[in-house]
Design an enzyme around this catalytic site. Structure first.
Site, mmCIF file in Angstrom:
data_model
loop_
_atom_site.group_PDB
_atom_site.id
_atom_site.type_symbol
_atom_site.label_atom_id
_atom_site.label_comp_id
_atom_site.label_asym_id
_atom_site.label_seq_id
_atom_site.Cartn_x
_atom_site.Cartn_y
_atom_site.Cartn_z
ATOM 1 C CE LYS A 249 43.782 33.641 31.085
ATOM 2 N NZ LYS A 249 43.411 34.669 32.038
HETATM 3 N N1 GLU Z 1 44.622 37.541 38.522
HETATM 4 C C1 GLU Z 1 44.951 38.662 37.713
HETATM 5 C C2 GLU Z 1 44.963 38.301 36.238
HETATM 6 O O1 GLU Z 1 44.948 37.159 35.901
HETATM 7 C C3 GLU Z 1 46.315 39.243 38.043
HETATM 8 C C4 GLU Z 1 46.375 39.792 39.387
HETATM 9 C C5 GLU Z 1 47.658 40.514 39.722
HETATM 10 O O2 GLU Z 1 48.719 40.213 39.200
HETATM 11 O O3 GLU Z 1 47.586 41.392 40.568
HETATM 12 O O4 GLU Z 1 44.983 39.153 35.411
#
Ligand code: GLU
Length: 275
Positions: A249
């Site tokens: 990011k």
């Molecule tokens: N929320 C997690 C992330 O943004 C990914 C979770 C998942 O894919 O299990 O890295």
């Protein structure tokens, strides 16, 4: 029915890597005539921002993705995750950890178990814990690998998951240490929210980047402790930029927003990513 999901955290704008991940999970569902879900993983109160969530929906729609059913927003389900913590605590699987990150890193010292993630600080002595509680000091809940192993008995050795294209992989949750299942500030943590929701939403195929491969080992353990099914996993390769580093990011130049502003069309981006 094959059900996959894309589960971004709204901590920044999406980049090419996210687009690749979302498209991979989406195509798997669409090719199988299955369901594709979108879940916003916004339990981190310090890093998640509503404007990033809005941007995620906009970027995905621009890419041409559609999803089934309403978007699930984890911040609206904190009581469900708290119930998981309560259930595990009720079975003696957790211990309170009042230590700071620094305490733990100092405690690890030269010990061979390596990084922060592998920390196993263990419970505080009862008297110390009582005093810290009385002072109202904040604490995290950690999963005790020792207690989990005891609880599972023979099933511990059998912990495993199917990695698409590779077959059955033995889960090694111990490499992650006594993971935090409820953060001091959020009352829950990633591993709990993600496994709870994958089970609740009937996710049959977790398709995500290989940076989460280690996390899967922990998640398989939580699934076993909670009696939840273990989905099939596919950890896809991570895209790398021209400099050979994976997209993150922080690399603002490759956000979908900027690519779009620069005139790239969704068709071009999809073609570039192999879709
Ligand atoms: N929320 C997690 C992330 O943004 C990914 C979770 C998942 O894919 O299990 O890295």
């Amino acid at each position: 029915m094959l059900t996959s999901r894309f589960a971004p955290s709204p901590t920044g704008r999406l980049h090419r890597g996210h687009a690749f991940s979302a498209l991979t999970a989406w195509r798997a569902a669409r090719e199988a005539g299955g369901r594709f879900l979108l879940r916003i993983e916004d339990i981190d109160p310090t890093r998640c921002r509503p404007e990033f969530e809005a941007a995620i929906l906009e970027d995905l729609a621009w890419l041409g993705l559609d999803w089934d059913g309403p978007v699930r927003r984890q911040s609206e389900h904190l009581t469900e995750y708290a119930a998981v913590i309560e259930a595990l605590d009720g079975r003696g699987m957790l211990y309170r950890c009042f230590r700071t990150r620094k305490d733990i890193l100092d405690g690890i010292g030269d010990a061979p178990h390596g990084p922060m993630e592998a920390a196993r600080p263990g419970p505080h002595p009862a008297e110390e814990e009582g005093a810290l509680l009385a002072e109202g000091r904040p604490f995290a809940w950690r999963l005790s690998l020792d207690r989990a192993r005891e609880a599972l008995g023979d099933r511990w050795e059998a912990l495993a998951f199917v990695e698409e294209g590779r077959g059955l992989i033995t889960a090694r949750p111990e490499t992650a240490g006594d993971v935090v299942l409820a953060r001091k500030d959020a009352g829950t943590a990633y591993h709990v929210a993600v496994t709870h929701d994958d089970a609740l939403q009937g996710v049959s195929h977790v398709i995500r980047g290989e940076d989460l491969f280690e996390a899967t080992h922990v998640q398989v353990l939580i699934q076993a402790l909670m009696g939840w099914p273990t989905p099939v996993y596919r950890h896809h390769r991570l895209l790398v930029g021209d400099d050979g580093r994976r997209y993150a990011k922080r690399d603002r130049s490759v956000t979908l927003e900027q690519l779009r502003a620069g005139g790239l069309t969704p068709e071009q981006l999809r073609a570039e990513l192999g879709f």
